[in-house]
Enzyme design. Sequence first.
Site, PDB file in Angstrom:
ATOM      1  N   PHE A   1     -11.319  83.095  61.377  1.00 56.30           N
ATOM      2  CA  PHE A   1      -9.910  82.814  61.666  1.00 56.30           C
ATOM      3  C   PHE A   1      -9.753  81.345  62.004  1.00 56.30           C
ATOM      4  O   PHE A   1     -10.545  80.796  62.773  1.00 56.30           O
ATOM      5  CB  PHE A   1      -9.413  83.683  62.837  1.00 56.30           C
ATOM      6  CG  PHE A   1      -9.067  85.076  62.399  1.00 56.30           C
ATOM      7  CD1 PHE A   1     -10.052  85.963  62.032  1.00 56.30           C
ATOM      8  CD2 PHE A   1      -7.736  85.487  62.340  1.00 56.30           C
ATOM      9  CE1 PHE A   1      -9.739  87.240  61.595  1.00 56.30           C
ATOM     10  CE2 PHE A   1      -7.408  86.762  61.919  1.00 56.30           C
ATOM     11  CZ  PHE A   1      -8.412  87.642  61.539  1.00 56.30           C
TER      12      PHE A   1
ATOM     13  N   ASP B   1     -16.855  83.004  64.686  1.00 62.24           N
ATOM     14  CA  ASP B   1     -15.927  81.997  65.223  1.00 62.24           C
ATOM     15  C   ASP B   1     -15.952  80.792  64.296  1.00 62.24           C
ATOM     16  O   ASP B   1     -17.007  80.459  63.742  1.00 62.24           O
ATOM     17  CB  ASP B   1     -16.392  81.535  66.613  1.00 62.24           C
ATOM     18  CG  ASP B   1     -15.926  82.453  67.724  1.00 62.24           C
ATOM     19  OD1 ASP B   1     -15.437  83.559  67.434  1.00 62.24           O
ATOM     20  OD2 ASP B   1     -16.069  82.044  68.899  1.00 62.24           O
TER      21      ASP B   1
ATOM     22  N   GLU C   1     -14.807  90.907  72.737  1.00 60.87           N
ATOM     23  CA  GLU C   1     -16.229  90.850  73.081  1.00 60.87           C
ATOM     24  C   GLU C   1     -16.586  91.982  74.051  1.00 60.87           C
ATOM     25  O   GLU C   1     -17.680  92.553  73.998  1.00 60.87           O
ATOM     26  CB  GLU C   1     -16.553  89.487  73.696  1.00 60.87           C
ATOM     27  CG  GLU C   1     -18.027  89.203  73.831  1.00 60.87           C
ATOM     28  CD  GLU C   1     -18.290  87.747  74.184  1.00 60.87           C
ATOM     29  OE1 GLU C   1     -18.532  86.940  73.267  1.00 60.87           O
ATOM     30  OE2 GLU C   1     -18.234  87.403  75.379  1.00 60.87           O
TER      31      GLU C   1
HETATM   32  C1  UD2 Z   1     -15.457  83.112  73.201  1.00 59.18           C
HETATM   33  C2  UD2 Z   1     -16.286  83.786  72.112  1.00 59.18           C
HETATM   34  C3  UD2 Z   1     -15.321  84.391  71.076  1.00 59.18           C
HETATM   35  C4  UD2 Z   1     -14.367  85.385  71.715  1.00 59.18           C
HETATM   36  C5  UD2 Z   1     -13.655  84.708  72.881  1.00 59.18           C
HETATM   37  C6  UD2 Z   1     -12.892  85.756  73.687  1.00 59.18           C
HETATM   38  C7  UD2 Z   1     -18.262  82.362  72.054  1.00 59.18           C
HETATM   39  C8  UD2 Z   1     -18.953  81.259  71.362  1.00 59.18           C
HETATM   40  N1  UD2 Z   1     -17.092  82.737  71.504  1.00 59.18           N
HETATM   41  O1  UD2 Z   1     -14.868  82.030  72.513  1.00 59.18           O
HETATM   42  O2  UD2 Z   1     -16.028  85.044  70.046  1.00 59.18           O
HETATM   43  O3  UD2 Z   1     -15.074  86.512  72.171  1.00 59.18           O
HETATM   44  O4  UD2 Z   1     -14.560  84.051  73.792  1.00 59.18           O
HETATM   45  O5  UD2 Z   1     -12.288  85.169  74.786  1.00 59.18           O
HETATM   46  O6  UD2 Z   1     -18.752  82.907  73.034  1.00 59.18           O
HETATM   47  N2  UD2 Z   1      -8.928  81.112  67.183  1.00 59.18           N
HETATM   48  C9  UD2 Z   1      -7.998  80.486  66.372  1.00 59.18           C
HETATM   49  N3  UD2 Z   1      -6.890  79.937  66.937  1.00 59.18           N
HETATM   50  C10 UD2 Z   1      -6.644  79.965  68.266  1.00 59.18           C
HETATM   51  C11 UD2 Z   1      -7.598  80.581  69.111  1.00 59.18           C
HETATM   52  C12 UD2 Z   1      -8.723  81.138  68.538  1.00 59.18           C
HETATM   53  O7  UD2 Z   1      -8.155  80.447  65.149  1.00 59.18           O
HETATM   54  O8  UD2 Z   1      -5.629  79.422  68.711  1.00 59.18           O
HETATM   55  C13 UD2 Z   1     -10.087  81.772  66.565  1.00 59.18           C
HETATM   56  C14 UD2 Z   1     -11.137  80.789  66.080  1.00 59.18           C
HETATM   57  O9  UD2 Z   1     -11.815  81.329  64.987  1.00 59.18           O
HETATM   58  C15 UD2 Z   1     -12.064  80.674  67.273  1.00 59.18           C
HETATM   59  C16 UD2 Z   1     -12.065  82.114  67.766  1.00 59.18           C
HETATM   60  O10 UD2 Z   1     -10.736  82.601  67.530  1.00 59.18           O
HETATM   61  O11 UD2 Z   1     -13.330  80.221  66.880  1.00 59.18           O
HETATM   62  C17 UD2 Z   1     -12.435  82.308  69.243  1.00 59.18           C
HETATM   63  O12 UD2 Z   1     -11.570  81.561  70.072  1.00 59.18           O
HETATM   64  P1  UD2 Z   1     -12.078  80.366  70.989  1.00 59.18           P
HETATM   65  O13 UD2 Z   1     -13.122  79.611  70.247  1.00 59.18           O
HETATM   66  O14 UD2 Z   1     -10.920  79.626  71.488  1.00 59.18           O
HETATM   67  O15 UD2 Z   1     -12.691  81.189  72.168  1.00 59.18           O
HETATM   68  P2  UD2 Z   1     -13.994  80.882  73.067  1.00 59.18           P
HETATM   69  O16 UD2 Z   1     -14.596  79.569  72.745  1.00 59.18           O
HETATM   70  O17 UD2 Z   1     -13.653  81.150  74.489  1.00 59.18           O
END
Ligand code: UD2
Length: 377
Positions: A141, A231, A324
């Site tokens: 995504f 991700d 998750e």
């Molecule tokens: C963590 C987890 C993720 C998910 C999330 C839940 C890791 C490395 N990743 O990521 O898999 O479980 O926590 O809270 O542990 N995205 C968009 N647009 C947005 C927001 C998200 O495209 O505005 C998509 C994108 O592919 C991104 C993924 O969703 O890589 C996960 O979102 P994040 O990277 O902001 O979340 P993160 O880093 O907290």
Amino acid sequence: MFRSFSRTNVFAILVSVLLFSGALYIYSGYSHSDISLFQSKDFSKTESNAIITNIVEVKEDLTTAGCVVKDNLNNCGKWSIGELKSEVGLKYAQPNTLKGRTDVNSVTNWNAPLVWEGTFDPVVIDSIYKRMDPRIAVVVFAVGKYTRFLKGFLESGEKYFLVDFRVTYYVFTDNKQDVPQVRLGRNRNISVVSVPSANRWQEVVLGRMKWATMAIDNHIRSEADYLFMMDIDSVFHNRFGAESLSRLSAVLHRGYYKNTHRDHFPYERRPQSKAYIPAGEGDYYYTAAVWGGYLEDMYKLVKHCYTQAEEDAKINIEAAWQEESHLNRYLLYNKPTKVLSPEYLWSDYDAVPADIKVVRVSQLVKNYKEVRPNGGH
Ligand code: UD2
């Protein structure tokens, strides 16, 4: 009386026939439309449920039709996925029953492989899986500002992700124009799927389960044998090969893979949530940033995360770590058939310890406040 009843009846039948053909016309519109289904900005719950029902019904036809397709591994059995047939005459180092990695455990207590560098021979394992020539779907995504991560992910994926295998990257985005042109290897494609924009990052993160469920029902099922969910804010740095393939493969979260008592895993701890795991239970803590497996097993799991999150939403609960948390509960009671070490998702936030010999994928450092529609963590 009879005549007037009969006239009314004929009229009613005519109206029903007209209505029925109208409905059929609309329905066939759904069956033949694909990704444009997702373009609606304000998908209400009822609308999306209705569409899912339609797509599921359409899909039953496709599955039957799929059986005549020569290379549909799941349905037509030219090769049965999971069979480990090896190539005659292949040259590789003799395996050793006594020597191997001793600094880490390479098997789970349910006897599934725990995959680290040094526990497999890439020549052997790639050769086994290449004979099956599976079609691999990667669902990512890139909604809102996350399109900026596409180029790095896709370009590095072309260098390291299941090289020489048939791969389709399904890019779910609200901004098709920002999907970069990337040089792809032979038998590798990008398929863009439109999804609505979101106001909250939580909506995207959880919404992934809904949109992926629908897209699998709609078209991915007839196009893939394996499916990975990943991700987008990450980059491949080293080989990510056939050793990752199994019925259900999950990756150990780098933050909790050693020295963390199971009661300190960040599982959902509220009993009201469908993701609840009580103290005293748990194997590992898995990341939701990389997971994969057979198409149908992944479908079941993705749909599970979607429907369980919907159930939680009905009582105003959002699991601690969104999908998750649901993934972790599912995998506790439906054990993965391969567990991949944190080599398969490290993070640029952390130094690399000695037991991680190879970083295969790494999550990028990002400014959460700037990149997310509703700010930071
Ligand atoms: C963590 C987890 C993720 C998910 C999330 C839940 C890791 C490395 N990743 O990521 O898999 O479980 O926590 O809270 O542990 N995205 C968009 N647009 C947005 C927001 C998200 O495209 O505005 C998509 C994108 O592919 C991104 C993924 O969703 O890589 C996960 O979102 P994040 O990277 O902001 O979340 P993160 O880093 O907290």
